[in-house]
Design a protein around this motif. Structure first.
Motif, PDB file in Angstrom:
ATOM      1  N   MET A  74       0.822  -1.216   0.000  1.00 56.26           N
ATOM      2  CA  MET A  74       0.000   0.000   0.000  1.00 56.26           C
ATOM      3  C   MET A  74       0.854   1.264   0.000  1.00 56.26           C
ATOM      4  SD  MET A  74      -3.184  -0.886   2.530  1.00 56.26           S
ATOM      5  CE  MET A  74      -3.897   0.720   2.217  1.00 56.26           C
ATOM      6  N   CYS A  75       2.060   1.173   0.557  1.00 58.02           N
ATOM      7  CA  CYS A  75       2.972   2.324   0.511  1.00 58.02           C
ATOM      8  C   CYS A  75       3.600   2.472  -0.877  1.00 58.02           C
ATOM      9  CB  CYS A  75       4.071   2.168   1.560  1.00 58.02           C
ATOM     10  SG  CYS A  75       3.515   2.326   3.266  1.00 58.02           S
ATOM     11  N   LEU A  76       4.011   1.354  -1.461  1.00 55.55           N
ATOM     12  CA  LEU A  76       4.705   1.396  -2.744  1.00 55.55           C
ATOM     13  C   LEU A  76       3.770   1.761  -3.890  1.00 55.55           C
ATOM     14  CD1 LEU A  76       6.957  -1.794  -2.474  1.00 55.55           C
ATOM     15  CD2 LEU A  76       7.661   0.587  -2.226  1.00 55.55           C
ATOM     16  N   GLY A  77       2.564   1.220  -3.866  1.00 53.55           N
ATOM     17  CA  GLY A  77       1.658   1.360  -4.997  1.00 53.55           C
ATOM     18  C   GLY A  77       1.364   2.790  -5.410  1.00 53.55           C
ATOM     19  N   PRO A  78       0.831   3.634  -4.509  1.00 48.44           N
ATOM     20  CA  PRO A  78       0.493   5.001  -4.909  1.00 48.44           C
ATOM     21  C   PRO A  78       1.687   5.824  -5.372  1.00 48.44           C
ATOM     22  CG  PRO A  78      -0.616   4.404  -2.862  1.00 48.44           C
ATOM     23  CD  PRO A  78       0.374   3.328  -3.149  1.00 48.44           C
ATOM     24  N   PHE A  79       2.837   5.677  -4.690  1.00 48.75           N
ATOM     25  CA  PHE A  79       4.010   6.441  -5.086  1.00 48.75           C
ATOM     26  C   PHE A  79       4.507   6.024  -6.469  1.00 48.75           C
ATOM     27  CE2 PHE A  79       4.364   6.962  -0.409  1.00 48.75           C
ATOM     28  CZ  PHE A  79       4.415   8.345  -0.366  1.00 48.75           C
ATOM     29  N   MET A  80       4.628   4.714  -6.673  1.00 47.59           N
ATOM     30  CA  MET A  80       5.114   4.225  -7.952  1.00 47.59           C
ATOM     31  C   MET A  80       4.135   4.542  -9.083  1.00 47.59           C
ATOM     32  SD  MET A  80       6.136   0.320  -9.009  1.00 47.59           S
ATOM     33  CE  MET A  80       4.413  -0.183  -9.094  1.00 47.59           C
ATOM     34  N   ALA A  81       2.855   4.301  -8.828  1.00 47.00           N
ATOM     35  CA  ALA A  81       1.848   4.540  -9.863  1.00 47.00           C
ATOM     36  C   ALA A  81       1.749   6.022 -10.212  1.00 47.00           C
ATOM     37  CB  ALA A  81       0.494   4.016  -9.394  1.00 47.00           C
ATOM     38  N   GLY A  82       1.809   6.888  -9.196  1.00 46.44           N
ATOM     39  CA  GLY A  82       1.739   8.317  -9.467  1.00 46.44           C
ATOM     40  C   GLY A  82       2.911   8.806 -10.311  1.00 46.44           C
ATOM     41  N   PHE A  83       4.098   8.297 -10.045  1.00 43.13           N
ATOM     42  CA  PHE A  83       5.275   8.700 -10.813  1.00 43.13           C
ATOM     43  C   PHE A  83       5.180   8.199 -12.255  1.00 43.13           C
ATOM     44  CE2 PHE A  83       9.516   7.640 -12.412  1.00 43.13           C
ATOM     45  CZ  PHE A  83      10.118   8.896 -12.374  1.00 43.13           C
ATOM     46  N   ILE A  84       4.821   6.929 -12.430  1.00 44.21           N
ATOM     47  CA  ILE A  84       4.749   6.370 -13.787  1.00 44.21           C
ATOM     48  C   ILE A  84       3.619   7.016 -14.576  1.00 44.21           C
ATOM     49  CG2 ILE A  84       4.332   4.251 -15.103  1.00 44.21           C
ATOM     50  CD1 ILE A  84       5.644   2.696 -12.842  1.00 44.21           C
ATOM     51  N   TYR A  85       2.491   7.218 -13.941  1.00 46.58           N
ATOM     52  CA  TYR A  85       1.344   7.839 -14.619  1.00 46.58           C
ATOM     53  C   TYR A  85       1.691   9.249 -15.098  1.00 46.58           C
ATOM     54  CZ  TYR A  85      -3.402   9.625 -15.362  1.00 46.58           C
ATOM     55  OH  TYR A  85      -4.530  10.187 -15.905  1.00 46.58           O
ATOM     56  N   GLY A  86       2.371  10.016 -14.268  1.00 43.97           N
ATOM     57  CA  GLY A  86       2.734  11.374 -14.656  1.00 43.97           C
ATOM     58  C   GLY A  86       3.846  11.428 -15.682  1.00 43.97           C
ATOM     59  N   SER A  87       4.669  10.372 -15.752  1.00 45.58           N
ATOM     60  CA  SER A  87       5.825  10.379 -16.648  1.00 45.58           C
ATOM     61  C   SER A  87       5.518   9.800 -18.024  1.00 45.58           C
ATOM     62  CB  SER A  87       6.989   9.614 -16.009  1.00 45.58           C
ATOM     63  OG  SER A  87       7.339  10.178 -14.767  1.00 45.58           O
ATOM     64  N   ILE A  88       4.918   8.618 -18.072  1.00 50.30           N
ATOM     65  CA  ILE A  88       4.740   7.933 -19.360  1.00 50.30           C
ATOM     66  C   ILE A  88       3.296   7.522 -19.625  1.00 50.30           C
ATOM     67  CG2 ILE A  88       7.115   7.108 -19.505  1.00 50.30           C
ATOM     68  CD1 ILE A  88       6.282   4.501 -18.286  1.00 50.30           C
ATOM     69  N   GLY A  89       2.368   7.824 -18.748  1.00 49.26           N
ATOM     70  CA  GLY A  89       0.967   7.602 -19.053  1.00 49.26           C
ATOM     71  C   GLY A  89       0.378   6.352 -18.425  1.00 49.26           C
ATOM     72  N   PHE A  90      -0.967   6.254 -18.512  1.00 49.11           N
ATOM     73  CA  PHE A  90      -1.699   5.186 -17.848  1.00 49.11           C
ATOM     74  C   PHE A  90      -1.467   3.827 -18.499  1.00 49.11           C
ATOM     75  CE2 PHE A  90      -5.628   2.708 -17.081  1.00 49.11           C
ATOM     76  CZ  PHE A  90      -5.619   2.714 -15.697  1.00 49.11           C
ATOM     77  N   PHE A  91      -1.361   3.788 -19.822  1.00 44.21           N
ATOM     78  CA  PHE A  91      -1.169   2.503 -20.494  1.00 44.21           C
ATOM     79  C   PHE A  91       0.122   1.829 -20.042  1.00 44.21           C
ATOM     80  CE2 PHE A  91       0.791   0.073 -23.959  1.00 44.21           C
ATOM     81  CZ  PHE A  91      -0.156  -0.924 -24.114  1.00 44.21           C
ATOM     82  N   TRP A  92       1.218   2.602 -19.999  1.00 39.97           N
ATOM     83  CA  TRP A  92       2.488   2.010 -19.601  1.00 39.97           C
ATOM     84  C   TRP A  92       2.532   1.714 -18.106  1.00 39.97           C
ATOM     85  CZ3 TRP A  92       5.102  -0.195 -23.144  1.00 39.97           C
ATOM     86  CH2 TRP A  92       5.042   0.288 -24.454  1.00 39.97           C
ATOM     87  N   LEU A  93       1.717   2.397 -17.344  1.00 44.52           N
ATOM     88  CA  LEU A  93       1.550   2.011 -15.940  1.00 44.52           C
ATOM     89  C   LEU A  93       0.937   0.619 -15.853  1.00 44.52           C
ATOM     90  CD1 LEU A  93       1.342   2.474 -12.853  1.00 44.52           C
ATOM     91  CD2 LEU A  93      -0.845   3.618 -13.283  1.00 44.52           C
ATOM     92  N   CYS A  94      -0.082   0.362 -16.659  1.00 43.74           N
ATOM     93  CA  CYS A  94      -0.715  -0.966 -16.673  1.00 43.74           C
ATOM     94  C   CYS A  94       0.273  -2.043 -17.096  1.00 43.74           C
ATOM     95  CB  CYS A  94      -1.919  -0.952 -17.608  1.00 43.74           C
ATOM     96  SG  CYS A  94      -3.255   0.135 -17.088  1.00 43.74           S
ATOM     97  N   VAL A  95       1.102  -1.738 -18.081  1.00 44.36           N
ATOM     98  CA  VAL A  95       2.112  -2.694 -18.528  1.00 44.36           C
ATOM     99  C   VAL A  95       3.121  -2.972 -17.419  1.00 44.36           C
ATOM    100  CG1 VAL A  95       3.985  -3.096 -20.173  1.00 44.36           C
ATOM    101  CG2 VAL A  95       1.832  -2.066 -20.957  1.00 44.36           C
ATOM    102  N   THR A  96       3.555  -1.924 -16.741  1.00 46.97           N
ATOM    103  CA  THR A  96       4.532  -2.076 -15.658  1.00 46.97           C
ATOM    104  C   THR A  96       3.976  -2.922 -14.520  1.00 46.97           C
ATOM    105  OG1 THR A  96       5.457   0.090 -16.189  1.00 46.97           O
ATOM    106  CG2 THR A  96       6.004  -0.846 -14.041  1.00 46.97           C
ATOM    107  N   LEU A  97       2.740  -2.655 -14.131  1.00 51.77           N
ATOM    108  CA  LEU A  97       2.136  -3.430 -13.043  1.00 51.77           C
ATOM    109  C   LEU A  97       1.951  -4.892 -13.440  1.00 51.77           C
ATOM    110  CD1 LEU A  97      -0.550  -0.889 -11.741  1.00 51.77           C
ATOM    111  CD2 LEU A  97       1.668  -1.439 -10.725  1.00 51.77           C
ATOM    112  N   SER A  98       1.642  -5.141 -14.711  1.00 47.88           N
ATOM    113  CA  SER A  98       1.440  -6.524 -15.151  1.00 47.88           C
ATOM    114  C   SER A  98       2.737  -7.325 -15.119  1.00 47.88           C
ATOM    115  CB  SER A  98       0.842  -6.547 -16.558  1.00 47.88           C
ATOM    116  OG  SER A  98       1.765  -6.029 -17.501  1.00 47.88           O
ATOM    117  N   THR A  99       3.879  -6.655 -15.327  1.00 46.82           N
ATOM    118  CA  THR A  99       5.159  -7.383 -15.278  1.00 46.82           C
ATOM    119  C   THR A  99       5.457  -7.902 -13.874  1.00 46.82           C
ATOM    120  OG1 THR A  99       6.356  -5.297 -14.896  1.00 46.82           O
ATOM    121  CG2 THR A  99       6.105  -6.023 -17.177  1.00 46.82           C
TER     122      THR A  99
END
Length: 518
Positions: free
Chosen positions: A441-466
């Motif tokens: 729960m600590c890692l998720g919001p920080f990591m997702a917020g950074f990736i979403y702001g940097s490369i977008g929601f689609f690549w966030l989904c790809v990153t989480l799936s890996t």
């Protein structure tokens, strides 16, 4: 010699007490029973208060309440922080003041959210130790609900920012207690071959609490005022408190109360209880965390919590930016994820009991990969409707990834205990689960917020799936039956034998009833 026989004859001619079973004579507690004091009469509504159904609903109510109280603050936190900073009374205009100082409010809100995770991580080791130190679950559960009530009162009447931080920390500590003790309560009172189903149903109350709490907070705040959400939380807390007060646990109640209902099972239960009267901690934290299947289970928990907490804020932002959804519409769309997740938790738990944890975890992980990636495909150029089945598939598969964790944790504890009747380390293992979930729960919001702001929601989904991809080989090697993808079904005779000897300390008997697995 005649005197010797006459001294024994009266003992053998003593009439059997009510509920006496001839099987008692094979247990070593007979000598202790001969000097036992008269048993108190059964309490009022004994059958109802000690029934497994009531025990389950007590644990489920606790889990739902803690999740509701926690999630109801998600939409309110920025407005609460803004009110404190501006020193204003709560009114509708306060909702528009946040944009003027969004950076400062966002930072303070982030700290407020982080304090919950700190409380969760801080409370988990203590309640894990306490749960293994004492047999009764009710006392720690009462401490947890009292901490939640205190947090709600502080939120209702807070006038300083530090009061919000203390209240949020208390909520984290409370949830650490609730999760640990509720899981232990189910493990204490259900047979090992039903744990997957029962744990799955129990964990389904987590997304249910989120589904009810998220929209309720905004509606109560906007329609009835600032204190309305916390009054609703207090009502649920009081109901939870009453259920915990009246529950009767088999592990601490006199044996004779249960013998008239289920003699064979509860004679074994009393035998196990007597063996644990002078319970001493033997299993250490190090012994638990060196178990490969426990490490993999905790890793899977971190991944699931990271993915879920990563999607919580970013999915709402995606819906708002692509289709201009407001908060209410975002809450309705999230139901498409949460309802299938609730159903999947119970179904996958039952599948774990029937076919084993390995196959359920691997299939769920494999299906979760395309489900997560697919959620990033729809845009404003298409429509939001294709997102609905993708969210449902994500809810089903992610819940399926979590369901095998609980029986696997139990097997790891059983493997460390030498005796089949020993449950030492059980509460601490669930405390480790709490810590793993809090870490995610600590890692998720920080990591997702950074990736979403940097490369977008689609690549966030790809990153989480890996992250799911990385778990598949570890799950295949360490979870479930070694060398078998699917658990072999027990014969009916073997199943009947297990049902006779399974007791309220059933999690600790995994080593004997599932020796192949352990």
């Amino acid at each position: 010699m005649q005197k010797h026989h006459s001294s024994i004859a009266p003992d053998t001619a003593v009439p059997s007490p009510a509920g006496y079973d001839k099987h008692l004579q094979v247990y070593p507690v007979k000598e202790k029973d001969s000097t036992r004091k008269p048993v108190k009469p059964r309490p009022f509504l004994f059958r109802f208060r000690s029934a497994r159904t009531f025990i389950f609903w007590t644990a489920a109510t606790g889990l739902f309440t803690s999740t509701f109280v926690h999630s109801i603050l998600f939409p309110l936190s920025p407005f609460i922080v803004s009110r404190i900073k501006n020193g204003d009374d709560i009114n509708q205009q306060a909702t528009y003041d946040i944009t003027e100082e969004s950076i400062s409010t966002s930072r303070d809100t982030g700290i407020l959210v982080a304090l919950y995770a700190v409380g969760l991580l801080s409370g988990s080791p203590f309640f894990g130790w306490l749960g293994d130190k004492i047999k009764q679950r009710r006392i720690p559960m009462l401490l947890g609900i009292l901490a939640s009530i205190a947090a709600n009162i502080m939120f209702m009447f807070s006038t300083m920012y530090w009061m919000l931080l203390v209240a949020r920390f208390l909520q984290g500590v409370s949830n650490a207690c609730v999760w640990t003790m509720c899981l232990c309560l189910i493990a204490d009172n259900y047979p090992s071959d039903q744990l997957g189903l029962q744990m799955g149903k129990l964990v389904g109350f987590y997304p249910l609490g989120m589904m009810v709490g998220l929209p309720s907070g905004g509606v109560l705040y906007s329609k009835l005022g600032y204190q309305a959400p916390f009054i609703a939380s207090m009502i649920f807390c009081v109901i939870d408190l009453l259920m915990r007060l009246i529950i009767i646990e088999r592990s601490t109640a006199p044996r004779e109360w249960f013998m008239q209902d289920d003699e064979v099972e509860d004679v074994m239960n009393d035998t196990c209880s007597s063996l644990h009267e002078d319970l001493k901690l033997k299993i250490t934290w190090f012994q638990l965390i060196k178990q490969p299947r426990l490490i993999v289970s905790l890793l899977l928990t971190v991944v699931v919590a990271t993915v879920m907490s990563g999607f919580e804020p970013t999915l709402s932002m995606r819906l708002a930016s692509e289709w201009h959804f407001d908060a209410a519409a975002c809450g309705l769309i999230l139901i498409a994820y949460m309802v299938p997740s609730i159903i999947s938790s119970a179904v996958c738990g039952w599948l774990c009991d029937k076919f084993g944890t390995k196959i359920v975890a691997i299939v769920s992980l494999v299906l979760a990969i395309p489900a997560c990636i697919a959620m990033g495909i729809p845009t404003h150029e298409t429509s939001f409707w294709p997102l609905i089945p993708m969210l449902a598939m994500g809810g089903i598969t992610i819940a399926g990834c979590q369901s095998p964790v609980f029986p696997e944790i139990a097997r790891a504890v059983a493997a460390e205990n030498k005796s089949s009747n020993d449950r030492d380390g059980l509460a601490r293992s669930y405390a480790l689960f709490n810590a793993a979930y809090g870490t995610g729960m600590c890692l998720g919001p920080f990591m997702a917020g950074f990736i979403y702001g940097s490369i977008g929601f689609f690549w966030l989904c790809v990153t989480l799936s890996t992250m799911f991809v990385g778990c598949i080989p570890l799950v295949f090697i360490y979870l479930g039956d070694k060398g078998h993808l699917i658990k072999r079904k027990q014969s009916s005779t073997e199943g009947n034998d297990n049902s006779k000897i399974t007791v309220s300390h059933s999690l600790s008997s995994f080593h004997s009833s599932h020796s192949v697995v352990a």
